[in-house]
Design a protein around this motif. Structure first.
Motif, PDB file in Angstrom:
ATOM      1  N   SER A 165      42.525  12.647  25.504  1.00  0.00           N
ATOM      2  CA  SER A 165      40.748  12.245  24.953  1.00  0.00           C
ATOM      3  C   SER A 165      41.101  11.664  23.481  1.00  0.00           C
ATOM      4  CB  SER A 165      40.320  14.469  24.891  1.00  0.00           C
ATOM      5  OG  SER A 165      40.806  14.435  26.233  1.00  0.00           O
ATOM      6  N   ASN A 187      42.104   7.841  27.627  1.00  0.00           N
ATOM      7  CA  ASN A 187      42.534   8.433  28.977  1.00  0.00           C
ATOM      8  C   ASN A 187      43.291   6.609  29.756  1.00  0.00           C
ATOM      9  OD1 ASN A 187      39.283  10.213  29.064  1.00  0.00           O
ATOM     10  ND2 ASN A 187      41.667  10.656  29.077  1.00  0.00           N
ATOM     11  N   HIS A 202      42.858  14.623  30.962  1.00  0.00           N
ATOM     12  CA  HIS A 202      41.378  15.221  30.349  1.00  0.00           C
ATOM     13  C   HIS A 202      40.307  13.692  30.235  1.00  0.00           C
ATOM     14  CE1 HIS A 202      43.804  18.806  29.699  1.00  0.00           C
ATOM     15  NE2 HIS A 202      43.968  18.130  29.627  1.00  0.00           N
ATOM     16  N   GLU A 203      39.739  14.103  29.800  1.00  0.00           N
ATOM     17  CA  GLU A 203      38.788  13.230  29.260  1.00  0.00           C
ATOM     18  C   GLU A 203      37.903  13.015  28.208  1.00  0.00           C
ATOM     19  OE1 GLU A 203      38.812  16.540  32.278  1.00  0.00           O
ATOM     20  OE2 GLU A 203      38.041  16.752  30.425  1.00  0.00           O
ATOM     21  N   SER A 206      35.986  15.920  25.638  1.00  0.00           N
ATOM     22  CA  SER A 206      36.664  17.427  26.677  1.00  0.00           C
ATOM     23  C   SER A 206      36.646  18.388  25.552  1.00  0.00           C
ATOM     24  CB  SER A 206      38.008  17.175  26.918  1.00  0.00           C
ATOM     25  OG  SER A 206      38.025  16.454  27.584  1.00  0.00           O
ATOM     26  N   CYS A 223      35.831   3.874  28.550  1.00  0.00           N
ATOM     27  CA  CYS A 223      37.083   4.904  28.363  1.00  0.00           C
ATOM     28  C   CYS A 223      37.040   4.426  29.620  1.00  0.00           C
ATOM     29  CB  CYS A 223      36.150   5.881  28.270  1.00  0.00           C
ATOM     30  SG  CYS A 223      36.386   6.365  26.548  1.00  0.00           S
ATOM     31  N   LYS A 225      38.422   7.262  32.326  1.00  0.00           N
ATOM     32  CA  LYS A 225      37.981   8.494  33.148  1.00  0.00           C
ATOM     33  C   LYS A 225      36.308   9.337  32.551  1.00  0.00           C
ATOM     34  CE  LYS A 225      40.461  11.087  34.113  1.00  0.00           C
ATOM     35  NZ  LYS A 225      42.158  12.824  33.874  1.00  0.00           N
ATOM     36  N   GLU A 226      35.886  10.336  32.446  1.00  0.00           N
ATOM     37  CA  GLU A 226      34.717  10.345  32.548  1.00  0.00           C
ATOM     38  C   GLU A 226      34.899  10.348  31.178  1.00  0.00           C
ATOM     39  OE1 GLU A 226      36.785  13.589  35.925  1.00  0.00           O
ATOM     40  OE2 GLU A 226      37.322  12.208  33.426  1.00  0.00           O
ATOM     41  N   ASP A 229      33.005  15.990  29.312  1.00  0.00           N
ATOM     42  CA  ASP A 229      32.784  16.648  29.762  1.00  0.00           C
ATOM     43  C   ASP A 229      33.069  18.291  29.094  1.00  0.00           C
ATOM     44  OD1 ASP A 229      33.497  18.363  32.469  1.00  0.00           O
ATOM     45  OD2 ASP A 229      35.193  17.889  31.930  1.00  0.00           O
ATOM     46  N   CYS A 247      32.364   3.476  31.787  1.00  0.00           N
ATOM     47  CA  CYS A 247      32.856   4.708  31.473  1.00  0.00           C
ATOM     48  C   CYS A 247      33.620   4.439  33.035  1.00  0.00           C
ATOM     49  CB  CYS A 247      33.030   6.300  31.273  1.00  0.00           C
ATOM     50  SG  CYS A 247      32.826   6.453  29.818  1.00  0.00           S
ATOM     51  N   ARG A 249      34.049   7.216  34.745  1.00  0.00           N
ATOM     52  CA  ARG A 249      34.200   8.342  36.150  1.00  0.00           C
ATOM     53  C   ARG A 249      32.724   8.281  35.873  1.00  0.00           C
ATOM     54  NH1 ARG A 249      39.892  11.324  37.162  1.00  0.00           N
ATOM     55  NH2 ARG A 249      41.199   9.876  37.766  1.00  0.00           N
ATOM     56  N   TYR A 253      29.384  15.885  32.617  1.00  0.00           N
ATOM     57  CA  TYR A 253      30.061  16.197  33.447  1.00  0.00           C
ATOM     58  C   TYR A 253      30.569  17.613  32.787  1.00  0.00           C
ATOM     59  CZ  TYR A 253      33.488  17.151  37.439  1.00  0.00           C
ATOM     60  OH  TYR A 253      35.002  17.987  38.363  1.00  0.00           O
TER      61      TYR A 253
END
Length: 417
Positions: A165, A187, A202-203, A206, A223, A225-226, A229, A247, A249, A253
């Motif tokens: 993160s 990430n 992780h994100e 996070s 980024c 990933k997410e 989150d 991003c 994902r 989230y």
């Protein structure tokens, strides 16, 4: 008369002692400079040569000011300081965006209890502390990590390039504010110490198991990933006025894990060019509940604007209100070769049927592809009614030519109506 004089003298003595004992301590500002000298006293005229020395000196009410320059860390910057409500500890760059900390040389060992949750800047067992105006680069695990702390503010910091993160908060943290920060390229598998392309844990931001938190006015972009989150057993928080884009994902989230996630409000956020705009899950926790999502703008995302997933164990979600949002041109990815539609798509897609008390109203849906609001065909009209899934008063501008049920050929293999 003599007794009265003795009483007056004792009262005066007690009052004087109390004033002396409880008089406010003088706060100290320590300065750090790339041009500092080791034996300096930490004043602006004679600043310390490194951040570690200043942190060792700091106490409640003190400020550590890091003057402009590039500081190359040799080891984790571990911050364990306890301020007070009336006397917080402040660690800050003197000028926004000009105090740069490069963590490329830092070799962080993974936390054996919870992999991936240590950071180049590690805030732990701290209280009433503010970190402000810092640029943190090249992190081989997380950037700023907060562990077992309370009343922590992360304000106007930039974290760029991290394997885990950019900013993360974990269990046993309370009253956390993440405000006005920028997270870029979180990430990234290329940032893993020792090389390799494995996706980071992780994100980008996070929040995992924290209570009473605010994530607001942040920019999260590019980024792997997410974006943001809120997960695990987090509770009593708000996510608002963030801008998340590009991003790999979902941009926003919420996802229960270990137990119940509850009481989270997400509003006035903008998400674009992500996989999904907003997803709601209970991957491994028993329940996600009391979520409100309103006045958000989700547009030009590759997949679904709002997605109720079946990820993980597909556990319960209840008491979720989605209202006054605008969803435009989601499902914007080009169909993959050999498949008619992207793997998850549309304006709003109810894929899970483990839902109850869901309210979807007063939203705008326009030019989402291949549907504006889609519900898995496994969810009958009777079940929708019994579980109190309410969809009403939404303004829909639908340009999709296909009106009958749609079979999504990849991954979900679901028929959407």
């Amino acid at each position: 008369m003599l007794i009265q004089k003795k009483r007056l003298y004792i009262s005066f003595l007690l009052l004087t002692t109390t004033i002396l004992f409880f008089r406010p301590l003088t706060a100290t500002e320590y300065f750090v400079s790339v041009k500092g000298i080791i034996n300096n006293d930490g004043s602006r005229e004679a600043p310390f040569a490194d951040i570690y020395t200043a942190l060792h000196k700091a106490q409640a009410g003190d400020t550590v000011t890091i003057l402009p320059g590039v500081y190359r860390l040799k080891k984790e910057l571990v911050i364990s300081l306890k301020g007070r409500k009336e006397a917080p500890v402040v660690i800050r760059g003197d000028t926004a965006r000009q105090t740069i900390i490069d963590a490329d040389a830092v070799n962080i060992k993974w936390d054996s209890e919870y992999p991936g949750v240590r950071g180049s800047v590690q805030i732990e067992y701290s209280s009433f502390l503010r970190l402000q105006n810092i640029v943190l680069l090249n992190n081989h695990l997380a950037g700023i990590n907060i562990k077992e702390s309370e009343h922590i503010e992360i304000i106007n910091c930039t974290v760029e390039n991290s394997y885990s993160s950019g900013i993360c908060v974990w269990q046993r943290c309370e009253n956390i504010s993440i405000l006005g920060n920028t997270v870029i390229n979180a990430n990234d598998g290329n940032m893993r110490r020792g090389g390799g392309k494995r996706a980071g844990p992780h994100e980008a931001i996070s929040v995992a198991g924290a209570r009473y938190f605010e994530v607001a006015y942040n920019l999260v972009r590019d980024c792997k990933k997410e974006g943001i989150d809120i997960k695990e057993t987090s509770a009593h928080g708000s996510v608002h006025h963030n801008y998340v884009h590009d991003c790999w994902r979902q941009g926003l989230y919420v996802d229960a894990w270990f137990g119940t996630l509850k009481d989270v409000e997400l509003h006035n956020n903008v998400v674009t060019r992500c996989d999904q705009g907003f997803a709601v899950s209970s991957e491994d926790g028993d329940l996600t509940e009391d979520i409100s999502f309103h006045h958000n703008l989700l547009f030009n995302n590759r997949g679904t604007g709002i997605f109720f997933s079946r990820w993980g164990k597909n556990n319960r979600r209840r008491n979720i209100a989605l209202y006054n949002n605008t969803l435009y041109h989601n499902g914007a990815a080009k169909p993959e070769e050999g498949f008619t539609y992207y793997w998850i798509c549309g304006g709003l897609y109810i894929y899970s049927d483990n839902l109850e008390n869901i309210r979807i109203e007063n939203n705008i849906f326009a030019e989402n592809y291949p549907f504006e609001i889609g519900i898995t065909s496994e969810f009958s009209d009777t079940e929708l009614q019994n579980k109190n899934i309410l969809i009403r008063n939404n303004l829909i501008y639908d340009k999709n030519p296909k009106k009958e049920s749609i079979y999504l050929q990849k991954w979900t293999q679901d028929t959407v109506r």
